[in-house]
Structures are given as structure tokens and as C-alpha cells.
Scaffold this active site. Structure first.
Site, PDB file in Angstrom:
ATOM      1  CB  SER A 289      21.010 -17.863  23.305  1.00 60.21           C
ATOM      2  OG  SER A 289      22.382 -18.221  23.399  1.00 60.21           O
TER       3      SER A 289
ATOM      4  CG  HIS B  54      17.518 -15.817  24.564  1.00 62.47           C
ATOM      5  ND1 HIS B  54      17.350 -15.034  23.440  1.00 62.47           N
ATOM      6  CD2 HIS B  54      18.836 -15.771  24.858  1.00 62.47           C
ATOM      7  CE1 HIS B  54      18.520 -14.547  23.062  1.00 62.47           C
ATOM      8  NE2 HIS B  54      19.438 -14.976  23.909  1.00 62.47           N
TER       9      HIS B  54
ATOM     10  CE  LYS C 210      19.564 -12.022  25.084  1.00 63.00           C
ATOM     11  NZ  LYS C 210      20.500 -11.265  25.934  1.00 63.00           N
TER      12      LYS C 210
END
Length: 393
Positions: free
Chosen positions: A182, A210, A241
Site C-alpha cells: 500500500s 489494494h 477501498k
């Protein structure tokens, strides 16, 4: 404040002396490409809202309808009050999306790691973890009774060295890595990790927070990106996310799901996801499965922004994803850079120690499909002005 709190005051003063103390800004509206921060409209480059789903009309509509039908809260822990049918539908949909046997949802991605790692490992096992793994993995490992070994970041020779030396001494060995790291945006070498896991009879565990919604077909993640379906034993994803809501999930075998429902402490001792979040997540996943337009827009925006910053002379590391770390260096200078950008109408949080190593501070830019080309070009111009003013370029 009384004398007994002086130790906290001293630590806060040290943060101020080091130039890294921060007061959190306040956003007065939805998380989107532009936000109203402390009463001022700015371009938002700090959000993990990769696809713009957090404020998407379809997603909001699904959340509102769920509140009308199911109420505002789940009411209790799943193992006490049972599952709402929404949770059942979400887990079935995610398993289909991820092309894995089963999925179990947690209240956050962090809860996935601290709950799963301690539940599936035991004394007599070994966890082999990448040195740059996310803090939630580190905390999950700390909660486990297994021994641990750390291999150098993405260094497959070092991983192989550890396995050759130590595999024979343990019942089960788990290789744990982020799929996308990340802070730097680089990818784990999953194909080689799978090869080593097979060679040394290890289990594989990937936190793809991610990568989910970003890499692979329609955002199916890093495992899909490398064509490794069925080769990774535990795939952790987040729903906060690219999906744009809140929560996390573990894609794995049905037997593991059954075990986690009995032993994963966040599921046993914390109330389930609220109906609005669950329904909104279902809608987000459906949107991903319907079309690749959102991920294609994300990548087009990311490639434009990254090329522009490289051309200006910024060091943006070795990112292979829309995560764009603009390397600044010292902690105080990094925070100064972030503040100067905000003065220019661009919100990018400075990332400093202990999140990253000392003197490796960076302004981590998070590109979104929601950004317009105008947003990005204004931000690029601001980076150029601040970069020249502060001597970064």
C-alpha cells in the site's frame, strides 16, 4: 491536565517538535473527486475510493432501500442473532466474483487479518511474512501462537532460504504477503511464492486489499491478474477501498469458512456489518461484474498522472498500480509539502514514520476513476509549483 497524563503530553510535544503533529481536517460532504475540506473545495487525492463507488447513485439507492427493509443495525453478533439474508447473498456473490469456493465477511479488512491468522495457526506452526506487510497482518501474527520469520521485501531468494532452513521443524507453514503493497504500489511475486509453497508444502495467504477492484478482470484482484485461481489458500479483500463501503472478506475453502465462524474472534465478539453497508456492497460488486468501464477509467487516469509526474522529475518509486508515492524524504519536509499542496487546493496526506521508514516520507497520491482530466491536470500543476518551491524537483 493532571500530572499523571504528562507522559502523553510529552509524546505529543515530541511529535510537534519533529514537525509531524497533525490535526485531522474535516470533510463536510461525500468522499468524491472533490471534497469540502474545512469549508474549502479541494481536489481529493487521498482517498482509497478507487472507482468512485462511495458516492455512486446506484450504491446509495441500495443502501437507502436496505435501511427501509432491515433497519439501521444488524442487532448483534452473527453467531448469536444469525445471518441476515443480505450477508448470505453478499458472501455468495463475492465467492462468484472471486471465483473461489467460499467467502466469509468481516467488519473490516483489519479484522480479517487479526481474526483469521490467529484462528488458523497454532503453536508448532511457522508464519513467514514479507517485511513490508500491512500493519493488520503484523498484528494478526502477534496474536498467533505460531513462530514467525520475516523475509526481505519481495525477495524470493530470502524466502526460499528461510523455507529450506526451517520448514522441516514445523507442522504447518504459512507464507503471508500483501498482494499490492500500500505504501509503494508494487506487487508481490505471487507466481514464485506459489512455486515455493508447492515445493515446501506451505499454505499461501494474500492480503489483496489494494488489488481488489483494481487489478485483474473487472477488478478481481492480484490473484486473477496472475492467473492463480485455486492456488492461493487465503485471499483477503477489503470492501472499503475500491468497493467503496466498509468491511472485509476472506475467500477460501468452505471448511475454513466453517472454522472461522467458530474461532475468528472479530466474528464472535463484534456486531455484524449493518444492512445499509451490506446492500451497498452487493450493488458495488454487481457493477464490477457488469462492466470493466470503471477499472479502465481508473487505469487511464493513473497512467496520465504518473507519466506527468515522472516527466516533471518527481521520484514516484516503482509503483505498478494507481498508488503513486511521491517521494519527499524527511518527515518535516514531507508534511510541509502536503501543507503547501493543500494551500494550492490539492489534498494529499503526507505519509511518514512509523507508517514508512524514517527519511522515506512521501505524499501518497490515490488516483480514482472519479477524477476528471481537469482535476488531474490542476493537481499536476500544483505539484510542479510546490515541487520547485521546496526544491524537490
Amino acid at each position: 491536565m493532571s500530572e499523571k497524563w504528562k507522559f502523553i503530553e510529552d509524546e505529543i510535544q515530541k511529535l510537534k517538535d519533529d514537525g509531524v503533529y497533525r490535526k485531522l481536517p474535516v470533510n463536510y460532504g461525500p468522499c468524491d473527486n472533490e471534497i469540502e475540506l474545512d469549508g474549502r473545495k479541494v481536489i481529493n487525492l487521498s482517498s482509497n475510493n478507487y472507482l468512485g463507488f462511495a458516492n455512486h447513485p446506484r450504491v446509495k439507492k441500495a443502501a437507502k432501500e436496505a435501511v427501509d427493509k432491515y433497519g439501521a443495525g444488524a442487532g448483534a453478533v452473527r453467531t448469536i442473532v444469525g445471518n441476515q439474508d443480505l450477508i448470505e447473498r453478499l458472501e455468495e456473490l463475492l465467492a462468484e466474483f472471486k471465483r473461489e469456493e467460499a467467502v466469509i465477511c468481516f467488519q473490516s479488512g483489519l479484522n480479517c487479518n487479526i481474526g483469521t491468522i490467529q484462528a488458523v495457526t497454532a503453536k508448532g506452526d511457522l508464519i513467514v511474512s514479507d517485511e513490508l506487510n500491512h500493519a493488520s497482518i503484523i498484528d494478526g501474527v502477534r496474536l498467533s501462537q505460531a513462530d514467525k520469520a520475516i523475509y526481505k521485501h519481495n525477495d524470493m531468494a530470502d524466502l526460499e532460504r528461510i523455507l529450506k532452513k526451517r520448514r522441516k521443524d514445523y507442522a504447518n507453514v504459512f507464507i503471508i504477503t500483501d498482494g499490492v503493497f500500500s505504501m509503494d504500489g508494487d506487487l508481490a511475486d505471487l507466481p514464485r511464492i506459489v512455486e515455493l509453497a508447492k515445493e515446501h508444502d506451505c499454505l499461501t495467504y494474500v492480503d489483496d486489499a489494494h488489488g481488489s477492484g483494481v487489478l485483474g478482470e473487472s477488478g478481481r484482484g492480484t490473484v486473477d491478474h496472475f492467473g492463480l485461481h485455486g492456488e492461493i489458500d487465503f485471499i483477503v479483500g477489503t470492501l472499503s477501498k475500491a468497493i467503496g463501503i466498509v468491511g472485509g472478506y476472506v475467500a477460501t475453502k468452505q471448511s475454513v469458512k466453517d472454522w472461522l465462524l467458530h474461532r475468528a474472534r472479530p466474528l464472535l465478539f463484534s456486531t455484524a456489518l449493518p444492512p445499509a453497508a451490506t446492500a451497498a456492497t452487493i450493488e458495488s460488486v454487481k457493477m464490477l461484474m457488469e462492466s470493466e468501464e470503471h477499472t479502465e477509467k481508473l487505469w487511464a487516469n493513473a497512467e496520465h498522472f504518473k507519466k506527468s509526474l515522472r516527466d516533471l522529475g518527481f521520484d514516484i518509486g516503482e509503483s505498478e498500480t494507481p498508488i503513486t508515492p511521491v517521494m519527499i524524504g524527511g518527515e518535516a519536509k514531507t508534511m510541509d509539502f502536503s501543507k503547501a499542496l493543500l494551500d494550492e487546493g490539492v489534498f494529499v496526506s503526507g505519509i511518514v514514520f512509523p507508517t514508512v521508514p524514517k527519511n522515506k516520507g512521501r505524499c501518497r497520491v490515490m488516483i480514482s476513476a472519479a477524477h476528471t482530466r481537469e482535476n488531474l491536470d490542476k493537481a499536476i500543476a500544483a505539484f510542479e509549483r510546490v515541487g520547485r518551491k521546496l526544491g524537490v524537483i
